[in-house]
Every structure is written in structure tokens, then in C-alpha cells.
Design a protein around this motif. Structure first.
Motif, PDB file in Angstrom:
ATOM      1  N   HIS A 183      -9.566  32.840  15.991  1.00 26.79           N
ATOM      2  CA  HIS A 183     -10.884  33.161  16.554  1.00 26.79           C
ATOM      3  C   HIS A 183     -11.321  34.520  16.024  1.00 26.79           C
ATOM      4  O   HIS A 183     -10.634  35.519  16.216  1.00 26.79           O
ATOM      5  N   TYR A 185     -13.601  37.483  16.478  1.00 23.70           N
ATOM      6  CA  TYR A 185     -14.424  38.069  17.531  1.00 23.70           C
ATOM      7  C   TYR A 185     -15.702  38.703  16.990  1.00 23.70           C
ATOM      8  O   TYR A 185     -16.546  39.141  17.765  1.00 23.70           O
ATOM      9  N   GLN A 187     -16.009  41.493  15.681  1.00 21.75           N
ATOM     10  CA  GLN A 187     -15.961  42.882  16.142  1.00 21.75           C
ATOM     11  C   GLN A 187     -15.072  43.697  15.212  1.00 21.75           C
ATOM     12  O   GLN A 187     -14.191  43.146  14.536  1.00 21.75           O
ATOM     13  N   ARG A 273      -9.421  39.800  15.022  1.00 22.10           N
ATOM     14  CA  ARG A 273      -9.275  38.349  15.069  1.00 22.10           C
ATOM     15  C   ARG A 273      -8.067  37.999  15.934  1.00 22.10           C
ATOM     16  O   ARG A 273      -7.100  38.756  15.981  1.00 22.10           O
ATOM     17  N   HIS A 296      -6.211  40.058  20.680  1.00 23.88           N
ATOM     18  CA  HIS A 296      -7.242  41.099  20.743  1.00 23.88           C
ATOM     19  C   HIS A 296      -6.595  42.381  21.255  1.00 23.88           C
ATOM     20  O   HIS A 296      -5.767  42.346  22.171  1.00 23.88           O
ATOM     21  N   HIS A 348      -8.188  37.323  25.798  1.00 27.47           N
ATOM     22  CA  HIS A 348      -9.367  36.590  25.341  1.00 27.47           C
ATOM     23  C   HIS A 348     -10.395  36.475  26.466  1.00 27.47           C
ATOM     24  O   HIS A 348     -11.591  36.715  26.268  1.00 27.47           O
ATOM     25  N   ARG A 352     -14.311  38.046  26.834  1.00 26.20           N
ATOM     26  CA  ARG A 352     -15.430  37.134  27.024  1.00 26.20           C
ATOM     27  C   ARG A 352     -16.185  37.436  28.316  1.00 26.20           C
ATOM     28  O   ARG A 352     -17.411  37.392  28.349  1.00 26.20           O
TER      29      ARG A 352
END
Length: 402
Positions: A183, A185, A187, A273, A296, A348, A352
Motif C-alpha cells: 500500500h 500511502y 506520503q 509504503r 507505516h 494502518h 486512515r
């Protein structure tokens, strides 16, 4: 001629080195392959990457004999303050309420690496190949044939158990044919050190916003580690800022709880990621640390989780007649599942939820933070998990009497 070893650890980073030390302490025949030679003479720098070590991690490092070399560089975290910009709720976790002297510690990553090298130097049975490069991996019925190149040329090792501690882009994971769930992000994480106007005095801050989390961690000499997340499309602009502009930007994101932020050190940027292996074991092989899961950085769980991987694996194989036995590895994976899945879900989900741009969620988020602060069962669970005690921890990280 093929050389033999019971356990071959590929990767001499923080997790791989910790595992090698644990295996040596247990009297197991192990070999550690390190891609880079140790750098023992590196001088300290004004700005360095810093780690937040959970209490369980400190306990594990103490059991390995590493903490005695690292303690002088560590700064205790006695309180953690969690909040979200523009919302009324906040949570405060406190070591005193947990009945301990510290929830965790911070220290420069270089200092922990140096402490691990000192402890590795004292290992009596461990074989170290460094600097060395793995050229090929080939499975057979009894283990793995690994072709390695080092200063003496090429050699072939046969291992009954192969351990991949070789990071996010793991060669071992690829050889096992294990897919990952990834995933992005979208960012970028910026890290540096600063000097706050008011010393943190053992308090760490985690502050969320629509733009991502920002953290401030206590360090030696009244310095603080600043960890700031921005969207990927803003990263180039932020990276181009001079020190004054960057500190103003960080101040706007963090607020004024500790006064003005000053004297920024060198900045480092890292795209964020999540990369999670769909399996962490294969035929006579296992993945640990970032090779198994890269999470993360919110909550600073990466190395803490990886060390628990390493110590649990060492505990599982210590009395085994065959360290690569399939049932043993399945039992290891099952034991690690609650901790691994819990940390990945927490990190995660927290990103979110806490950083989601939905104003209607604000009251619920604030109530959630207040519940964590004032409801003892929830607060105690948060503190226990934050200190690294989740699922069935390895015995080495458990509390012991002074």
C-alpha cells in the motif's frame, strides 16, 4: 566444497544482528551474512536518524547483553501526549500510571548499531561473513544451498534453516516466491532534530492532522527528534525549503506546546509504503523484520516488531533437533500472527482514521482520545500495546524483578 551451518541469517541490520546474537547465546550453530562491513569509527553527527524503542524492546536488548553498550545514549519516554489539530480530545499515557519508570526510550540508530556490533564481537560461536554478497539461493530436501561472495572469493553454504532479515526488498522472500500486499500511502516522511524552546523532559508528542502525523521525541542534551509527514506531491517543495522556512512549516503543523522550535539538523526524506509478506515462512525458511513486514512509521513500530520476530524465532529453535522443521516454523508463524497483524492493523487504521479529512468524524475522534485517557481498561491496554506487550511475547522481553 560445501560448508554447513544449521541456521543462516541473511542481513546484518538491526534485526538480523539481534537474531544472530540470540542464536549464539543459545549455543546454536549460526552464520550471519552482512552486506557491509561494520563502521565502528564513524564520528557522531549533529543530526541523525533516531529510534523509539518500546519498553519490551529495551528488555529484549538487555537480555541479549546489548543494552549495557547502548544505555548511555538512550533517553527515557515517561509520557506520551496524543492529539489532533483543531479538535478538543487528547490522550496522555504515563509511565507512573503503568507502574514503570519509562514507557520506552529514544536513541540514535547509529548508537544502537554500534552497541550491536560490540555485542557481536563478543559472540563465541557465531560465524560472520562481512562484507559479503549472496549470489544465489537454491532449495533442496534438507535445506538451502547459498552461494556467497566475500573477500576470499566464492563459497557455498548449506543451511538447514534460512532466515531472511534482508529488508523490504528481500531477496530471500523473492526466492521463496512469497507475494506481498503493498500500500502506497502517497506520503513522504521527513526526519531531523530540533531544539525546542521548552525541553520535553521525557515527554513525547504525536499530533495528527489532515496533512498527516507529526511527532516530537525527547533526546539527549534537550534536543528533540522531529518526525513530519507530508503528502507525496508536496515532498519536493518541502525538501527545497531552507532551514528557517522548514522550521516555520513544522511549527505550523505541530503547534506551540513546547515553544519555538530552533536549530534544525540535517533533514532526511523517506517515501512511505506498507509492504506485508502474505506468508512469513516457507520450506526451511522464515522472514523476520522488514522482510516480513514494513509498516507505516506512525508509532515507530518497525524495529520493535522486528526484534520480537527475532527473539521469538530464537526461542522456538533453541531446543529443536531440526531448526527447519515445517511444524516448528508453522508454530512460529501462528505465534507471531496476533502481534504482527495487530501492529499492522493499528498503524494502518490509525493513519486512515486520525488523518482522514472528514469533519463529521471530529467528535468521535475526540471522544476516542478522551476514552483512552480516562477509561482505565482502555488506557491500560493502549499502554501495554505501546510498550510492546501484545499477543504471546518472547520471554526475553517480559518484565523481570530488579
Amino acid at each position: 566444497m560445501t560448508e554447513r551451518t544449521d541456521i543462516l541469517v541473511i542481513g546484518g541490520g538491526l534485526v538480523g544482528a539481534s537474531l544472530a546474537i540470540a542464536l549464539d547465546a543459545a549455543g546454536l550453530a549460526a552464520t550471519l551474512v552482512e552486506s557491509a562491513a561494520p563502521r565502528r569509527e564513524a564520528p557522531p553527527r549533529y543530526s541523525e536518524r533516531n529510534l523509539a524503542l518500546a519498553r519490551a524492546t529495551r528488555n529484549g536488548l538487555r537480555e541479549l547483553g546489548v543494552w549495557t553498550h547502548a544505555e548511555a545514549s538512550a533517553t527515557p519516554i515517561r509520557q506520551i501526549h496524543v492529539s489532533r489539530a483543531g479538535e478538543f480530545g487528547s490522550a496522555r499515557l504515563d509511565a507512573a500510571s503503568a507502574g514503570v519508570d519509562a514507557l520506552g526510550w529514544t536513541m540514535p540508530a547509529r548508537e544502537l548499531g554500534h552497541a550491536l556490533q560490540q555485542r557481536l564481537d563478543a559472540c563465541s560461536g557465531l560465524r560472520r561473513l562481512t562484507p559479503a554478497t549472496v549470489r544465489s539461493l537454491q532449495a533442496d530436501d534438507e535445506g538451502w544451498l547459498v552461494r556467497i561472495e566475500d573477500a576470499e572469493g566464492e563459497r557455498t553454504l548449506h543451511a538447514r534453516l534460512l532466515v531472511g532479515a534482508d529488508g523490504t526488498g528481500s531477496m530471500v522472500r523473492e526466492a521463496l516466491g512469497i507475494d506481498t500486499d503493498t500500500h502506497d500511502y502517497e506520503q513522504t516522511l521527513f526526519v531531523c532534530t530540533v531544539t525546542p524552546q521548552r525541553p520535553l523532559q521525557g515527554r513525547a508528542y504525536e499530533r495528527f492532522s489532515d496533512d498527516g502525523p507529526v511527532a516530537l521525541l525527547p533526546l539527549k542534551q534537550d534536543r528533540a527528534g522531529l518526525v513530519l509527514t507530508v503528502s507525496a506531491d508536496e515532498a519536493e517543495r518541502i525538501a527545497a525549503m531552507d532551514d528557517e522556512a522548514y522550521v516555520d512549516f513544522a511549527q505550523q503543523r505541530f503547534g506551540w506546546r513546547v515553544g519555538r522550535l530552533r536549530q534544525p539538523g540535517m533533514r532526511f526524506a523517506h517515501p512511505i509504503r506498507r509492504v506485508a509478506a502474505r506468508r512469513i515462512v516457507g520450506p526451511r525458511a522464515v522472514l523476520v523484520g522488514n522482510a516480513a513486514q514494513t509498516v507505516h512509521p506512525i508509532g515507530a513500530q518497525g524495529f520493535n516488531l522486528g526484534l520480537r520476530d527475532a527473539l521469538t524465532l530464537a526461542e522456538c529453535v533453541i531446543d529443536a533437533s531440526d531448526p527447519g522443521d515445517a511444524d516448528l516454523l508453522c508454530a512460529y508463524a501462528a505465534r507471531r500472527a496476533p502481534d504482527r497483524e495487530g501492529v499492522m492493523a493499528m498503524s494502518h487504521g490509525l493513519v486512515r482514521l486520525a488523518c482522514l479529512q472528514q469533519p463529521l468524524l471530529a467528535p468521535l475522534r475526540s471522544l476516542g482520545l478522551l476514552s483512552g485517557a480516562f477509561l482505565p481498561p482502555l488506557r491500560d491496554a493502549l499502554q501495554r500495546h505501546g510498550m510492546g506487550f501484545r499477543g504471546q511475547p518472547p520471554r526475553a522481553v517480559l518484565e523481570r524483578a530488579p
